[in-house]
Design a protein around this motif. Structure first.
Motif, PDB file in Angstrom:
ATOM      1  N   ARG A 117       0.786  -1.242   0.000  1.00  0.00           N
ATOM      2  CA  ARG A 117       0.000   0.000   0.000  1.00  0.00           C
ATOM      3  C   ARG A 117       0.818   1.293   0.000  1.00  0.00           C
ATOM      4  NH1 ARG A 117      -5.463  -0.415   1.038  1.00  0.00           N
ATOM      5  NH2 ARG A 117      -6.166  -2.474   0.368  1.00  0.00           N
ATOM      6  N   GLN A 118       2.072   1.226   0.407  1.00  0.00           N
ATOM      7  CA  GLN A 118       2.918   2.425   0.397  1.00  0.00           C
ATOM      8  C   GLN A 118       4.320   2.025  -0.044  1.00  0.00           C
ATOM      9  OE1 GLN A 118       1.752   5.578   1.175  1.00  0.00           O
ATOM     10  NE2 GLN A 118      -0.254   4.782   1.782  1.00  0.00           N
ATOM     11  N   MET A 119       4.958   2.918  -0.816  1.00  0.00           N
ATOM     12  CA  MET A 119       6.354   2.699  -1.201  1.00  0.00           C
ATOM     13  C   MET A 119       7.168   3.905  -0.747  1.00  0.00           C
ATOM     14  SD  MET A 119       8.010   1.864  -4.945  1.00  0.00           S
ATOM     15  CE  MET A 119       7.431   0.169  -5.045  1.00  0.00           C
ATOM     16  N   ILE A 120       8.299   3.598  -0.124  1.00  0.00           N
ATOM     17  CA  ILE A 120       9.159   4.656   0.410  1.00  0.00           C
ATOM     18  C   ILE A 120      10.519   4.583  -0.263  1.00  0.00           C
ATOM     19  CG2 ILE A 120      10.377   5.428   2.495  1.00  0.00           C
ATOM     20  CD1 ILE A 120       7.873   4.733   4.066  1.00  0.00           C
ATOM     21  N   ALA A 121      11.000   5.746  -0.687  1.00  0.00           N
ATOM     22  CA  ALA A 121      12.355   5.857  -1.224  1.00  0.00           C
ATOM     23  C   ALA A 121      13.201   6.593  -0.192  1.00  0.00           C
ATOM     24  CB  ALA A 121      12.342   6.626  -2.541  1.00  0.00           C
ATOM     25  N   VAL A 122      14.279   5.957   0.205  1.00  0.00           N
ATOM     26  CA  VAL A 122      15.243   6.603   1.105  1.00  0.00           C
ATOM     27  C   VAL A 122      16.456   6.932   0.231  1.00  0.00           C
ATOM     28  CG1 VAL A 122      16.604   6.391   3.206  1.00  0.00           C
ATOM     29  CG2 VAL A 122      14.393   5.212   3.031  1.00  0.00           C
ATOM     30  N   ILE A 123      16.535   8.176  -0.199  1.00  0.00           N
ATOM     31  CA  ILE A 123      17.504   8.565  -1.228  1.00  0.00           C
ATOM     32  C   ILE A 123      18.749   9.140  -0.569  1.00  0.00           C
ATOM     33  CG2 ILE A 123      17.911  10.143  -3.166  1.00  0.00           C
ATOM     34  CD1 ILE A 123      14.809   9.963  -3.645  1.00  0.00           C
ATOM     35  N   GLY A 124      19.869   8.489  -0.837  1.00  0.00           N
ATOM     36  CA  GLY A 124      21.128   9.000  -0.295  1.00  0.00           C
ATOM     37  C   GLY A 124      21.549  10.250  -1.039  1.00  0.00           C
ATOM     38  N   ASP A 125      21.786  11.307  -0.278  1.00  0.00           N
ATOM     39  CA  ASP A 125      22.366  12.549  -0.795  1.00  0.00           C
ATOM     40  C   ASP A 125      21.307  13.470  -1.425  1.00  0.00           C
ATOM     41  OD1 ASP A 125      24.020  14.570  -1.659  1.00  0.00           O
ATOM     42  OD2 ASP A 125      25.334  13.275  -2.841  1.00  0.00           O
ATOM     43  N   SER A 126      21.065  14.600  -0.811  1.00  0.00           N
ATOM     44  CA  SER A 126      20.057  15.523  -1.363  1.00  0.00           C
ATOM     45  C   SER A 126      20.499  16.129  -2.690  1.00  0.00           C
ATOM     46  CB  SER A 126      19.695  16.608  -0.344  1.00  0.00           C
ATOM     47  OG  SER A 126      20.837  17.124   0.271  1.00  0.00           O
ATOM     48  N   ALA A 127      21.765  15.896  -3.090  1.00  0.00           N
ATOM     49  CA  ALA A 127      22.206  16.339  -4.420  1.00  0.00           C
ATOM     50  C   ALA A 127      21.921  15.291  -5.502  1.00  0.00           C
ATOM     51  CB  ALA A 127      23.703  16.655  -4.386  1.00  0.00           C
ATOM     52  N   ASN A 128      21.260  14.193  -5.150  1.00  0.00           N
ATOM     53  CA  ASN A 128      21.001  13.117  -6.111  1.00  0.00           C
ATOM     54  C   ASN A 128      19.790  13.472  -6.983  1.00  0.00           C
ATOM     55  OD1 ASN A 128      20.599  10.744  -7.516  1.00  0.00           O
ATOM     56  ND2 ASN A 128      20.924   9.423  -5.734  1.00  0.00           N
TER      57      ASN A 128
END
Ligand SMILES: CC(C)(COP(=O)(O)OP(=O)(O)OC[C@H]1O[C@@H](n2cnc3c(N)ncnc32)[C@H](O)[C@@H]1OP(=O)(O)O)[C@@H](O)C(=O)NCCC(=O)NCCS
Length: 176
Positions: A117-128
């Protein structure tokens, strides 16, 4: 370049997956791993995901695996069981040709079909910008940033949290 075929991964694909991820660990900030896992460890992770009911796809062009995407548990405690965290990685030479988008769209559709029901992205680096861009394009919303939670290549790195509802999202409660 021929159109990529997006298909479920098999163990025969894992040497290519391992190589793609090794480059991301050694040279990139999308992952906070510091030592590239070897084929044995990537195989162990693959089996754990697939045996746990999570989808794992590869993108193949001219018979060669050039990218992959999978979903896994967001957190281990059981109330999180309808929420997945996603990962998507490509060979560096083929960025920005729409392949990350295809992989992520396929992963989202498969997770919806499996009832998540939910998908989460944990993205390394706010410059990505690439990762933030492809997640935005597939309907993820920005949740927020954890500033300076990683240290890699001698600098502090943020993680960016993005989230997308799958299927009926929170509109209904699953029967089981
Ligand atoms: C993130 C990644 C999977 C994106 O895949 P990609 O094939 O390069 O991206 P696509 O070509 O499918 O891009 C789809 C859309 O995302 C956005 N986007 C992609 N790259 C972008 C960039 N560098 N800057 C801004 N927007 C970008 C655009 O909206 C793009 O659509 P458009 O080209 O029509 O404008 C790929 O760049 C990658 O493997 N990066 C390194 C590993 C990584 O960061 N993985 C994510 C871990 S959370």
């Amino acid at each position: 370049m021929a159109a990529p075929d997006i298909r479920p991964a098999t163990e025969a694909d894992l040497p290519f997956v391992t190589e793609i991820y090794e480059h991301a660990v050694r040279y990139g900030t999308a992952t906070f791993e510091l030592i590239p896992p070897d084929l044995t460890e990537m195989t162990r992770r693959f089996r754990t995901l697939v045996d746990g009911g999570f989808p794992y796809f590869v993108a193949v062009v001219d018979g060669k695996v050039i990218g992959y995407a999978y979903a896994g548990p967001y957190r281990p405690r059981p109330a999180y069981r309808f929420t997945v965290e996603n990962s998507v990685y490509l060979q560096p030479a083929i960025h920005r040709r729409g392949i990350g988008l295809l992989l992520l769209q396929r992963l989202i559709a498969e997770c919806e079909a499996r009832g998540y029901r939910q998908m989460i992205a944990v993205i390394g680096d706010s410059a990505n910008a690439g990762s933030i861009g492809v997640h935005t394009k597939t309907g993820f919303q920005m949740i927020g940033t954890h500033p300076n939670v990683g240290l890699k290549f001698g600098r502090w790195l943020d993680t960016v949290m993005m989230q997308r509802a799958l299927g009926e999202g929170a509109g209904t409660v699953p029967a089981s």
